[in-house]
Every structure is written in C-alpha cells, then in structure tokens.
Design an enzyme around this catalytic site. Structure first.
Site, mmCIF file in Angstrom:
data_model
loop_
_atom_site.group_PDB
_atom_site.id
_atom_site.type_symbol
_atom_site.label_atom_id
_atom_site.label_comp_id
_atom_site.label_asym_id
_atom_site.label_seq_id
_atom_site.Cartn_x
_atom_site.Cartn_y
_atom_site.Cartn_z
ATOM 1 N N ARG B 193 31.910 42.111 35.338
ATOM 2 C CA ARG B 193 32.262 40.695 35.301
ATOM 3 C C ARG B 193 32.404 40.201 36.743
ATOM 4 O O ARG B 193 33.180 39.334 37.058
ATOM 5 C CB ARG B 193 33.537 40.446 34.483
ATOM 6 C CG ARG B 193 34.600 41.450 34.781
ATOM 7 C CD ARG B 193 35.838 41.309 33.990
ATOM 8 N NE ARG B 193 36.837 42.120 34.650
ATOM 9 C CZ ARG B 193 37.615 41.687 35.618
ATOM 10 N NH1 ARG B 193 37.597 40.437 36.006
ATOM 11 N NH2 ARG B 193 38.466 42.498 36.198
ATOM 12 N N ASN B 194 31.611 40.838 37.606
ATOM 13 C CA ASN B 194 31.674 40.560 39.036
ATOM 14 C C ASN B 194 30.301 40.278 39.606
ATOM 15 O O ASN B 194 29.291 40.653 39.024
ATOM 16 C CB ASN B 194 32.209 41.799 39.762
ATOM 17 C CG ASN B 194 33.706 41.749 39.891
ATOM 18 O OD1 ASN B 194 34.245 40.783 40.413
ATOM 19 N ND2 ASN B 194 34.359 42.764 39.375
#
Ligand SMILES: [Zn+2]
Lengths: 69, 381
Positions: B193-194
C-alpha cells in the site's frame, strides 16, 4: 456435503504408515480424515477448467482492451 | 498450475443480460440499506470471487468460528470476519428472509437476502482479531465505530461502483486467464500500500528469481494519515515496472480492500485473497500488516504453521537494506557486515524527506519513482 460414510479398502502396510505419519504430524486426527482431505484435493484440481470457452473469450477481450494482452 | 480457488470453487455472484436487468428493476422497489465504502468493497469482492468461498456476508456461526478458530464453520481457513453492520433503526424495518438493496453513495450495488440478524461484541472481536481492546489501534478504533447489529446472507451484484483505475483493476477470473496466457505456473503475490522503494524492489525480485511471475496487487482504499494517496501508488509502480522489470514477468493490478492492521491474521487473509486470484505464493515480510508494537515482528510468519491446508505458500523474505561493503541491496541473512555499513530504508524517513522537498538517494528509491512522487503537490493523505 453429505456426512454419510462409505468404506474404502487400502493395504494394511499403507494404513499403518499413514497412521504413523498422522501421529508424527498432528495435522489430521484419523486416517479417514486424511484420505478424505487428499481425495478432495485431487478432485478439486480440475476447478479451473470449469470456465466455458465463451467466458474465457470474454475475459480475453477485456484483458486485450485493458492492454494486459 | 495456478492455485485453485479457496474452498475449491471460484464464486461468481454477478449476473448478466436479461437476468441482471430484471434484478436491477426489482431492486428499485426494495428497502435500501446504506453501506460504507469498506463494505461496498466487500460486496464487490464477494461478488467477483475475491473472497471465495464466501457468497455473502457471514452468519453468526461462521463469524464466531472465524473469531475463535480462525476457520469457517466448515473448517476452511479464514481469519478476518466479513460482516455487514447496520444500526438498530434499520433492524426495526427488516426481518430474516427479506431481500434488501445495499446502497453505496446512491448506487444500488447488490441485493442481499437476509438469513440472520444478530448482535456482536466489538470488544470480543477486537480481542480475538487484534489481540488488543485498545482504541489506540487504528483497526480497533474502526471496529468500535461500526454499527451495533449484523445482518448476513448471500448477495447478488447489481453493479460495480465506478472505478477510476478501471484499466488496472483485475478480478480473479481475469488474472487466472492472464496467468495461463503468460504461461505462469508459479506466481508470487506481493501485497503493498506504498510507493515502491528499493527494499520493495529487492524483495519482489528475490521472489521472482524462483517463480514464473509476480502478481503485484496494491490495496487501495481507506488510509491512515501520512499514507501515500492512491494515484501516487499506481503511477509510481507503473514507472518502476516499465523501467526495471522484464515485460512479461509481472501482472500489476489494484485491489479495493480495506486495510485492518491486524498483523498475523491479516497476513493469512491477504494470502487467501491472493490464492483466489490464482497466486501460488505470497511474499510475507517482517511485521506484515502490523502497526505500532502490537505484534511480534515475526508473528506473521509463525501463524502460517497453523494452516497446513491453506493452499498458498508463504515466502518469508527479510527486510532489505543497502550495504556499503557488499555494494548491493541485501538482507540480514546474507550480509555479514555491521550496522554502520548498512543504509536502512524506512517509510517514515522517505516521507519526511519528501515532505521537506528532498530527494531520497538512489540507494533508497529509484530516481524515476522519486520524480513521480515529487510531481504531486501533496503525495500523502
Ligand atoms: Zn554487507
């Protein structure tokens, strides 16, 4: 799934080996449990083939439209 | 061969053609229940088989079994309850057996046939799933803010919600066909999620060395303050992949699913979901899906021992850093040098640098990725 049971015969040697394996492994409680799990696994192998040719073509069209194919 | 779906069968709760049109019409006259963004994603994930074998929101027995045994009532591994919360006012106008419409943002998304209406104990939920009842934990806080009653039952999708990243969003049906087309038999999924830094790239490529393909599947959706915004995640990955990966070695697609920060239990959930997409392996890093100090750093590795029947293999890959003596990206298992020689990569450090308008070095992040991030006025939520 129906819980009614059927008898299946396997050689005594194999049965004893499986029993020993279960005692060491601890994942399954009984030989029956392991056999049922493994047979289910075997039959489930064909699941991916359940998609119809028509559905597969639709998916492929979509993938082409999105630029994946 | 790609993984078979969890529970044996890929669930499809969508309809097409006349049957869909009829349901959409019927729905106009049904009672509407408003649902949150997170539940709207759940609806889509159930309908498109991402949560196979679930065909709807969980009933009480499955809920309790997942909470206490980490398995559905029928013994299939499952670690995060998929439940639909409604308020007491809503309960007054429905009963078991009713069909209702789940409505998100004025969109009639799905029909739910109510099988059960029950209450839940949120503290008990927090204790079992998060191992803490503290609302300081972002996942627990989110649970405490949910409504008091639960309704369960199978759903049928009426329509997806509009997706701005539609051209990079695949469902399990798509990826299964695509993996086969690309001749990928072993596929390692990567949860993120980066925006990608060098550590992520190292871990992905370490896995790729042993499998046919990578399935890069970032979660988009609910954010904590300081998380990268969705657009940055998508575009920074596109840039990284075009510049530094072999063309047919990966599949990149987004997944709309809320992050819970439930550490080990969420690691299992992430694995099950990727299994449904067809992945045979999943990369599990140190403190996967963890937050703060709630979970032991390797708890997310250990929990896999309890699931010999999971049907997807975890790849435990250590955190990567740059070593000045090795002159390469490496990890603790490989590099014999001291901490002084190591350039550690931390998300917080990258965020602080970017906020100050500084460029992270090439040891930390690819310059092309940095360019993408810096092209946003505010890349963080
Ligand atoms: Zn070194």
């Amino acid at each position: 799934m129906s819980q009614e049971k059927q008898t299946v015969y396997v050689s005594k040697d194999l049965y004893e080996k499986v029993k020993k394996y279960i005692q060491e492994q601890g994942t399954f409680n009984t030989v029956d449990e392991l056999v049922e799990f493994m047979l289910n696994e075997l039959l489930d192998q064909s699941v991916n083939e359940t998609m119809s040719k028509e559905d597969e073509e639709k998916v492929k069209d979509r993938l082409k439209r999105l630029g994946y194919m | 061969m790609v993984s078979k779906p969890h529970g044996g069968k890929l669930i499809d709760r969508t309809r097409i053609g006349k049957s869909l049109e009829r349901l959409q019409e019927d729905a106009e006259n049904m009672l509407k229940i408003s649902i949150s963004e997170g539940r709207a994603y759940d609806v889509e994930n159930i309908a498109h088989g991402v949560y196979s074998p679930l065909e709807g929101f969980m009933g009480y027995n499955d809920y309790i079994s997942v909470l206490k045994n980490m398995r559905l009532e029928n013994d299939i591994p499952w670690t995060i309850p998929i439940i639909l919360d409604v308020d007491n006012k809503c309960i007054a106008s429905i009963k078991e057996g009713d069909e209702v419409v789940l409505n998100y943002n004025n969109i009639n998304m799905a029909i739910l046939r109510i099988e059960e209406i029950y209450s839940w104990d949120k503290k008990e939920y927090a204790y079992y799933i998060y191992k803490t009842k503290s609302d300081e934990h972002p996942g627990v806080e989110k649970i405490y803010n949910r409504k008091d009653k639960i309704i369960s039952g199978p759903i049928t999708l009426l329509r997806d919600i509009p997706e701005i990243y539609e051209n990079v969003r695949l469902f399990p049906k798509d990826t299964r066909v695509l993996f086969e087309h690309l001749n990928m038999k072993n596929i390692a999924a990567f949860q993120t999620r980066n925006a990608p830094h060098m550590g992520h790239e190292y871990v992905m490529k370490a896995a790729l060395t042993f499998v046919d393909g990578l399935f890069i599947n970032p979660l988009l959706g609910w954010k904590k303050k300081g998380d990268f915004i969705d657009d940055v995640i998508v575009n920074s990955y596109k840039t990284l992949l075009v510049n530094y990966f072999q063309k047919d070695s990966y599949v990149f697609s987004i997944l709309r699913m809320e992050m819970n920060y439930a550490g080990p239990k969420e690691a299992i959930h992430h694995a099950i979901v990727r299994k449904n997409f067809g992945a045979t392996h999943i990369i599990i890093g140190r403190d996967h899906a963890g937050v703060g100090n709630y979970y032991d750093p390797y708890e997310a590795w250990k929990i896999f021992e309890e699931f010999p029947d999971l049907g997807i293999t975890p790849l435990f890959i250590r955190e990567a850093f740059y070593c000045k003596k090795c002159k390469t990206m490496t990890n603790e298992k490989i590099c014999p040098h001291s901490e002084d020689d190591r350039v550690r990569i931390s998300g917080t450090q990258i965020r602080n640098m970017i906020m100050k308008g500084e460029r992270p070095s090439e040891y930390i992040m690819r310059p092309e990725v940095v360019d993408v991030i810096l092209s946003y006025k505010n890349p963080f939520f």
